[in-house]
Design a protein around this motif. Sequence first.
Motif, PDB file in Angstrom:
ATOM      1  N   THR A  21       0.858  -1.181   0.000  1.00  0.00           N
ATOM      2  CA  THR A  21       0.000   0.000   0.000  1.00  0.00           C
ATOM      3  C   THR A  21       0.889   1.225   0.000  1.00  0.00           C
ATOM      4  OG1 THR A  21      -1.676  -1.190   1.264  1.00  0.00           O
ATOM      5  CG2 THR A  21      -1.834   1.207   1.236  1.00  0.00           C
ATOM      6  N   VAL A  22       0.607   2.159  -0.898  1.00  0.00           N
ATOM      7  CA  VAL A  22       1.391   3.386  -1.013  1.00  0.00           C
ATOM      8  C   VAL A  22       0.604   4.534  -0.408  1.00  0.00           C
ATOM      9  CG1 VAL A  22       2.477   5.022  -2.590  1.00  0.00           C
ATOM     10  CG2 VAL A  22       2.583   2.560  -3.082  1.00  0.00           C
ATOM     11  N   LEU A  23       1.223   5.241   0.516  1.00  0.00           N
ATOM     12  CA  LEU A  23       0.665   6.465   1.072  1.00  0.00           C
ATOM     13  C   LEU A  23       1.494   7.618   0.513  1.00  0.00           C
ATOM     14  CD1 LEU A  23      -0.010   4.206   3.279  1.00  0.00           C
ATOM     15  CD2 LEU A  23      -0.404   6.139   4.770  1.00  0.00           C
ATOM     16  N   THR A  24       0.882   8.433  -0.312  1.00  0.00           N
ATOM     17  CA  THR A  24       1.553   9.610  -0.860  1.00  0.00           C
ATOM     18  C   THR A  24       1.142  10.793  -0.003  1.00  0.00           C
ATOM     19  OG1 THR A  24       1.503   8.656  -3.071  1.00  0.00           O
ATOM     20  CG2 THR A  24       1.873  11.033  -2.916  1.00  0.00           C
ATOM     21  N   VAL A  25       2.131  11.421   0.616  1.00  0.00           N
ATOM     22  CA  VAL A  25       1.877  12.457   1.606  1.00  0.00           C
ATOM     23  C   VAL A  25       2.412  13.792   1.087  1.00  0.00           C
ATOM     24  CG1 VAL A  25       2.239  13.129   4.023  1.00  0.00           C
ATOM     25  CG2 VAL A  25       2.199  10.701   3.395  1.00  0.00           C
ATOM     26  N   SER A  26       1.617  14.840   1.265  1.00  0.00           N
ATOM     27  CA  SER A  26       2.103  16.180   0.941  1.00  0.00           C
ATOM     28  C   SER A  26       1.647  17.145   2.023  1.00  0.00           C
ATOM     29  CB  SER A  26       1.613  16.624  -0.443  1.00  0.00           C
ATOM     30  OG  SER A  26       0.214  16.650  -0.486  1.00  0.00           O
ATOM     31  N   GLY A  27       2.433  18.180   2.198  1.00  0.00           N
ATOM     32  CA  GLY A  27       2.153  19.150   3.249  1.00  0.00           C
ATOM     33  C   GLY A  27       3.114  18.981   4.408  1.00  0.00           C
ATOM     34  N   ARG A  28       2.720  19.512   5.537  1.00  0.00           N
ATOM     35  CA  ARG A  28       3.573  19.479   6.728  1.00  0.00           C
ATOM     36  C   ARG A  28       3.154  18.359   7.677  1.00  0.00           C
ATOM     37  NH1 ARG A  28       6.857  23.036   8.233  1.00  0.00           N
ATOM     38  NH2 ARG A  28       6.412  22.740  10.433  1.00  0.00           N
ATOM     39  N   GLY A  50       0.359  -8.288   6.526  1.00  0.00           N
ATOM     40  CA  GLY A  50       1.769  -7.900   6.427  1.00  0.00           C
ATOM     41  C   GLY A  50       2.114  -6.896   7.506  1.00  0.00           C
ATOM     42  N   PRO A  51       1.832  -5.687   7.357  1.00  0.00           N
ATOM     43  CA  PRO A  51       1.586  -4.962   6.113  1.00  0.00           C
ATOM     44  C   PRO A  51       2.892  -4.584   5.430  1.00  0.00           C
ATOM     45  CG  PRO A  51       1.432  -3.449   7.933  1.00  0.00           C
ATOM     46  CD  PRO A  51       1.745  -4.800   8.523  1.00  0.00           C
ATOM     47  N   HIS A  52       2.795  -4.233   4.181  1.00  0.00           N
ATOM     48  CA  HIS A  52       3.908  -3.705   3.411  1.00  0.00           C
ATOM     49  C   HIS A  52       3.509  -2.302   2.976  1.00  0.00           C
ATOM     50  CE1 HIS A  52       5.128  -8.065   2.440  1.00  0.00           C
ATOM     51  NE2 HIS A  52       5.714  -7.639   3.534  1.00  0.00           N
ATOM     52  N   LEU A  53       4.145  -1.303   3.582  1.00  0.00           N
ATOM     53  CA  LEU A  53       3.798   0.092   3.321  1.00  0.00           C
ATOM     54  C   LEU A  53       4.930   0.812   2.615  1.00  0.00           C
ATOM     55  CD1 LEU A  53       2.344   1.213   6.776  1.00  0.00           C
ATOM     56  CD2 LEU A  53       1.117   0.297   4.819  1.00  0.00           C
ATOM     57  N   VAL A  54       4.564   1.646   1.667  1.00  0.00           N
ATOM     58  CA  VAL A  54       5.497   2.560   1.020  1.00  0.00           C
ATOM     59  C   VAL A  54       4.985   3.962   1.312  1.00  0.00           C
ATOM     60  CG1 VAL A  54       6.468   3.369  -1.162  1.00  0.00           C
ATOM     61  CG2 VAL A  54       6.065   0.910  -0.804  1.00  0.00           C
ATOM     62  N   LEU A  55       5.841   4.800   1.869  1.00  0.00           N
ATOM     63  CA  LEU A  55       5.471   6.191   2.114  1.00  0.00           C
ATOM     64  C   LEU A  55       6.235   7.074   1.151  1.00  0.00           C
ATOM     65  CD1 LEU A  55       4.756   4.809   4.925  1.00  0.00           C
ATOM     66  CD2 LEU A  55       4.817   7.134   5.762  1.00  0.00           C
ATOM     67  N   ASP A  56       5.502   7.725   0.262  1.00  0.00           N
ATOM     68  CA  ASP A  56       6.088   8.657  -0.681  1.00  0.00           C
ATOM     69  C   ASP A  56       6.075  10.026  -0.020  1.00  0.00           C
ATOM     70  OD1 ASP A  56       6.837  10.334  -2.726  1.00  0.00           O
ATOM     71  OD2 ASP A  56       5.283   9.666  -4.128  1.00  0.00           O
ATOM     72  N   ARG A  77       5.020  -0.111  15.687  1.00  0.00           N
ATOM     73  CA  ARG A  77       4.071  -1.053  15.079  1.00  0.00           C
ATOM     74  C   ARG A  77       4.806  -2.153  14.316  1.00  0.00           C
ATOM     75  NH1 ARG A  77      -1.584   0.427  14.438  1.00  0.00           N
ATOM     76  NH2 ARG A  77      -1.662  -1.805  14.111  1.00  0.00           N
ATOM     77  N   ALA A  78       5.856  -1.781  13.588  1.00  0.00           N
ATOM     78  CA  ALA A  78       6.612  -2.763  12.801  1.00  0.00           C
ATOM     79  C   ALA A  78       7.313  -3.772  13.698  1.00  0.00           C
ATOM     80  CB  ALA A  78       7.623  -2.057  11.904  1.00  0.00           C
ATOM     81  N   GLU A  79       7.759  -3.335  14.850  1.00  0.00           N
ATOM     82  CA  GLU A  79       8.410  -4.254  15.785  1.00  0.00           C
ATOM     83  C   GLU A  79       7.437  -5.301  16.318  1.00  0.00           C
ATOM     84  OE1 GLU A  79      10.113  -1.558  18.605  1.00  0.00           O
ATOM     85  OE2 GLU A  79      11.917  -1.264  17.382  1.00  0.00           O
ATOM     86  N   GLN A  80       6.156  -5.009  16.296  1.00  0.00           N
ATOM     87  CA  GLN A  80       5.141  -5.936  16.774  1.00  0.00           C
ATOM     88  C   GLN A  80       4.780  -6.992  15.733  1.00  0.00           C
ATOM     89  OE1 GLN A  80       4.424  -5.469  20.052  1.00  0.00           O
ATOM     90  NE2 GLN A  80       5.872  -3.803  19.781  1.00  0.00           N
ATOM     91  N   ARG A  81       5.122  -6.746  14.472  1.00  0.00           N
ATOM     92  CA  ARG A  81       4.808  -7.669  13.376  1.00  0.00           C
ATOM     93  C   ARG A  81       6.053  -7.885  12.528  1.00  0.00           C
ATOM     94  NH1 ARG A  81      -0.750  -5.176  11.033  1.00  0.00           N
ATOM     95  NH2 ARG A  81      -1.520  -7.218  10.449  1.00  0.00           N
ATOM     96  N   PRO A  82       6.781  -8.954  12.787  1.00  0.00           N
ATOM     97  CA  PRO A  82       8.047  -9.186  12.081  1.00  0.00           C
ATOM     98  C   PRO A  82       7.917  -9.244  10.557  1.00  0.00           C
ATOM     99  CG  PRO A  82       7.787 -10.722  13.895  1.00  0.00           C
ATOM    100  CD  PRO A  82       6.496  -9.979  13.767  1.00  0.00           C
ATOM    101  N   GLN A  83       6.751  -9.580  10.037  1.00  0.00           N
ATOM    102  CA  GLN A  83       6.567  -9.667   8.585  1.00  0.00           C
ATOM    103  C   GLN A  83       6.301  -8.304   7.954  1.00  0.00           C
ATOM    104  OE1 GLN A  83       4.419 -10.483  10.899  1.00  0.00           O
ATOM    105  NE2 GLN A  83       2.306 -10.268  10.239  1.00  0.00           N
ATOM    106  N   ALA A  84       6.183  -7.270   8.759  1.00  0.00           N
ATOM    107  CA  ALA A  84       5.902  -5.927   8.249  1.00  0.00           C
ATOM    108  C   ALA A  84       7.123  -5.339   7.546  1.00  0.00           C
ATOM    109  CB  ALA A  84       5.484  -5.011   9.395  1.00  0.00           C
ATOM    110  N   ALA A  85       6.858  -4.494   6.573  1.00  0.00           N
ATOM    111  CA  ALA A  85       7.924  -3.783   5.871  1.00  0.00           C
ATOM    112  C   ALA A  85       7.444  -2.368   5.574  1.00  0.00           C
ATOM    113  CB  ALA A  85       8.278  -4.500   4.583  1.00  0.00           C
ATOM    114  N   ILE A  86       8.317  -1.408   5.826  1.00  0.00           N
ATOM    115  CA  ILE A  86       8.017  -0.012   5.549  1.00  0.00           C
ATOM    116  C   ILE A  86       9.182   0.555   4.753  1.00  0.00           C
ATOM    117  CG2 ILE A  86       7.512   2.263   6.509  1.00  0.00           C
ATOM    118  CD1 ILE A  86       6.662   0.789   9.110  1.00  0.00           C
TER     119      ILE A  86
END
Length: 140
Positions: A21-28, A50-56, A77-86
């Motif tokens: 899942t891609v989160l595209t973020v703009s602003g402050r 998973g989750p597998h997150l991409v933050l743009d 959060r990622a430390e709680q789910r070893p299969q997670a990737a950010i």
Amino acid sequence: MGEAEHHYSLKVRIADHGHCTVLTVSGRLDRVSAPVMTAYVDAVWDGTPGPHLVLDLRRVTGCDYYGAGVFAHMVYRAEQRPQAAIVLVGIGGRVQRMLSRTGLVQKFAHAASLKQACAALAAPPVGAGAAERQHLNRLS
């Protein structure tokens, strides 16, 4: 998924790419917008395997300590789910300085582009963790 804009100049677009899942973020990312960004991250996190997150983050114009707290929350959060990737894409300027200052920059994988980040998460090997993070950091 969707897009939302808030009166405090944070805009988040969420796109499901199947394997990530891609989160595209703009602003402050600041005191006002950090709780909203955390809510987006949590909603995606809780709603995907998973989750597998991409933050743009290429369009993020500022990040204070409250914004850094969003990244600390993701690490927790990622430390709680070893299969997670950010994977972070486009960190630079103020975001990179804040993440470096707080010691969070090395907690995330980095990629130079969305294409690289999504490709790297397409089929990560089981238990890749640190090795995958090092590979992605070499790409950026």
